[in-house]
Scaffold this motif. Structure first.
Motif, PDB file in Angstrom:
ATOM      1  N   GLY A  97      10.240   1.659  13.950  1.00 39.28           N
ATOM      2  CA  GLY A  97       9.064   2.228  14.564  1.00 39.28           C
ATOM      3  C   GLY A  97       7.785   1.849  13.836  1.00 39.28           C
ATOM      4  N   PRO A  98       6.645   2.197  14.386  1.00 42.77           N
ATOM      5  CA  PRO A  98       5.370   1.865  13.741  1.00 42.77           C
ATOM      6  C   PRO A  98       5.233   2.569  12.387  1.00 42.77           C
ATOM      7  N   VAL A  99       4.557   1.913  11.459  1.00 48.09           N
ATOM      8  CA  VAL A  99       4.366   2.458  10.117  1.00 48.09           C
ATOM      9  C   VAL A  99       3.108   3.321  10.059  1.00 48.09           C
ATOM     10  N   MET A 100       1.999   2.798  10.585  1.00 48.84           N
ATOM     11  CA  MET A 100       0.721   3.510  10.544  1.00 48.84           C
ATOM     12  C   MET A 100       0.469   4.241  11.856  1.00 48.84           C
ATOM     13  N   ARG A 101      -0.242   5.297  11.763  1.00 50.33           N
ATOM     14  CA  ARG A 101      -0.681   6.021  12.949  1.00 50.33           C
ATOM     15  C   ARG A 101      -1.825   5.252  13.613  1.00 50.33           C
ATOM     16  N   TYR A 107     -15.947   1.782   6.353  1.00 51.33           N
ATOM     17  CA  TYR A 107     -14.614   2.048   6.905  1.00 51.33           C
ATOM     18  C   TYR A 107     -13.652   2.514   5.815  1.00 51.33           C
ATOM     19  N   MET A 108     -13.663   1.849   4.673  1.00 49.59           N
ATOM     20  CA  MET A 108     -12.773   2.225   3.587  1.00 49.59           C
ATOM     21  C   MET A 108     -13.093   3.620   3.038  1.00 49.59           C
ATOM     22  N   LYS A 109     -14.381   3.963   2.961  1.00 49.39           N
ATOM     23  CA  LYS A 109     -14.752   5.300   2.496  1.00 49.39           C
ATOM     24  C   LYS A 109     -14.296   6.379   3.470  1.00 49.39           C
ATOM     25  N   SER A 110     -14.433   6.093   4.764  1.00 48.81           N
ATOM     26  CA  SER A 110     -14.000   7.080   5.757  1.00 48.81           C
ATOM     27  C   SER A 110     -12.480   7.249   5.747  1.00 48.81           C
ATOM     28  N   ARG A 111     -11.770   6.168   5.525  1.00 48.43           N
ATOM     29  CA  ARG A 111     -10.312   6.264   5.458  1.00 48.43           C
ATOM     30  C   ARG A 111      -9.851   6.929   4.158  1.00 48.43           C
ATOM     31  N   LEU A 112     -10.653   6.798   3.111  1.00 47.28           N
ATOM     32  CA  LEU A 112     -10.306   7.397   1.835  1.00 47.28           C
ATOM     33  C   LEU A 112     -10.362   8.920   1.891  1.00 47.28           C
ATOM     34  N   ARG A 113     -11.200   9.445   2.732  1.00 46.37           N
ATOM     35  CA  ARG A 113     -11.330  10.903   2.850  1.00 46.37           C
ATOM     36  C   ARG A 113     -10.162  11.521   3.616  1.00 46.37           C
ATOM     37  N   MET A 114      -9.388  10.697   4.302  1.00 45.54           N
ATOM     38  CA  MET A 114      -8.273  11.216   5.099  1.00 45.54           C
ATOM     39  C   MET A 114      -7.031  11.378   4.222  1.00 45.54           C
ATOM     40  N   ALA A 115      -6.225  12.358   4.551  1.00 49.71           N
ATOM     41  CA  ALA A 115      -4.969  12.573   3.838  1.00 49.71           C
ATOM     42  C   ALA A 115      -3.973  11.474   4.214  1.00 49.71           C
ATOM     43  N   PRO A 116      -3.026  11.139   3.343  1.00 46.95           N
ATOM     44  CA  PRO A 116      -2.066  10.071   3.663  1.00 46.95           C
ATOM     45  C   PRO A 116      -1.253  10.353   4.920  1.00 46.95           C
ATOM     46  N   GLU A 117      -0.880  11.620   5.158  1.00 47.15           N
ATOM     47  CA  GLU A 117      -0.078  11.913   6.346  1.00 47.15           C
ATOM     48  C   GLU A 117      -0.873  11.759   7.636  1.00 47.15           C
ATOM     49  N   GLU A 118      -2.196  11.703   7.551  1.00 42.74           N
ATOM     50  CA  GLU A 118      -3.011  11.460   8.733  1.00 42.74           C
ATOM     51  C   GLU A 118      -3.104   9.983   9.072  1.00 42.74           C
ATOM     52  N   LYS A 119      -2.706   9.130   8.127  1.00 45.97           N
ATOM     53  CA  LYS A 119      -2.771   7.691   8.349  1.00 45.97           C
ATOM     54  C   LYS A 119      -1.395   7.048   8.529  1.00 45.97           C
ATOM     55  N   ARG A 139       6.083   8.429   3.939  1.00 48.04           N
ATOM     56  CA  ARG A 139       5.604   7.968   2.640  1.00 48.04           C
ATOM     57  C   ARG A 139       5.965   6.497   2.453  1.00 48.04           C
ATOM     58  N   GLU A 140       4.973   5.702   2.126  1.00 48.17           N
ATOM     59  CA  GLU A 140       5.189   4.277   1.946  1.00 48.17           C
ATOM     60  C   GLU A 140       5.226   3.890   0.475  1.00 48.17           C
ATOM     61  N   THR A 141       4.698   4.699  -0.408  1.00 53.18           N
ATOM     62  CA  THR A 141       4.712   4.415  -1.833  1.00 53.18           C
ATOM     63  C   THR A 141       5.161   5.656  -2.587  1.00 53.18           C
ATOM     64  N   THR A 142       5.621   5.458  -3.818  1.00 53.62           N
ATOM     65  CA  THR A 142       6.054   6.587  -4.641  1.00 53.62           C
ATOM     66  C   THR A 142       4.872   7.431  -5.111  1.00 53.62           C
ATOM     67  N   GLY A 143       3.663   6.867  -5.078  1.00 50.92           N
ATOM     68  CA  GLY A 143       2.497   7.639  -5.484  1.00 50.92           C
ATOM     69  C   GLY A 143       2.130   8.726  -4.493  1.00 50.92           C
ATOM     70  N   TRP A 144       2.683   8.649  -3.287  1.00 50.51           N
ATOM     71  CA  TRP A 144       2.369   9.674  -2.275  1.00 50.51           C
ATOM     72  C   TRP A 144       3.317  10.863  -2.336  1.00 50.51           C
TER      73      TRP A 144
END
Length: 227
Positions: free
Chosen positions: A125-129, A151-163, A167-172
């Motif tokens: 299935g798709p990885v990103m929302r 664009y990067m700043k706006s995406r940075l303010r979003m939580a990982p589960e919104e994107k 979980r794609e990395t262990t840091g999440w």
């Protein structure tokens, strides 16, 4: 069963007669088959000129009948319909049932049409929302808007589960879906709360170590560190 009393005269007479009878039978058998025993013991047989290849060929020819029989039997069994004890045999169509992103409640096909996959489709299935079209339009804005940076700043303010869906990395792992945890429902009502600082300044709660827990200062000249 009790042991035989060999001191009994009747038993002694019975055993003696049987020993003599057995001895006569053995002698008779040796007289009848004596020539065959002598021939087998001396190995003086007539050579037939057999080679190892002839022996192997003989064994193969004898086994061909069995192979042919098993071939016809196996061909007949293959045409038979197998017996199924189970009423339902799981197949490819059952692999995705109950395990897709929609079934676990992480996405909706109305918001992301890519999730509307049939059960027989085993692709990942798709990885990103899906990205908001307004945010996606920011990427194509050049100078002086600096679309990529915005664009990067706006995406940075979003939580990982919104994107992302998973979980794609262990840091999440730390902070993933924090809004569903206890801290999200019992967070501060107004602004931030520094629990460690507030507990240190209050009379109850964690306090700094007393002075007598500190290490003793060594006597003598000390280096000045206030310069």
């Amino acid at each position: 069963m009790p042991a035989i009393d060999i001191t009994n005269p009747d038993v002694i007479k019975f055993l003696t007669e049987n020993y003599e009878k057995t001895t006569h039978l053995r002698m008779r058998w040796n007289q009848v088959h004596g020539q065959k025993l002598k021939k087998a013991a001396t190995l003086n047989r007539e050579e037939k000129g057999y080679f190892e290849k002839d022996v192997l060929e003989k064994c193969v020819n004898l086994g061909m009948a069995t192979i042919t029989r098993d071939h016809f039997t196996g061909a007949g069994n293959k045409r038979k319909k197998p017996i199924r004890d189970g009423l339902h045999i799981p197949g490819i169509a059952d692999l995705r049932k109950g395990h897709s992103i929609i079934d676990v409640g992480l996405g909706d096909a109305k918001e992301d049409p890519r999730l509307a996959q049939p059960d027989t489709d085993l692709r990942r299935g798709p990885v990103m929302r899906p990205i908001n079209p307004k945010e996606e339009a920011l990427i194509y804005k050049g100078i002086p808007h600096f679309g990529r940076r915005v664009y990067m700043k706006s995406r940075l303010r979003m939580a990982p589960e919104e994107k992302y869906y998973f979980r794609e990395t262990t840091g999440w792992e730390c902070g993933w879906r924090l809004r569903d945890s206890y801290f999200a429902g019992h967070g501060p009502a107004h602004g931030r709360v520094w629990h460690l600082t507030r507990g240190s300044l209050s009379r109850s709660g964690p306090q700094p170590d007393p002075d007598y827990y500190k290490e003793l200062e060594k006597r003598g000249a000390t280096k000045c560190t206030n310069a």
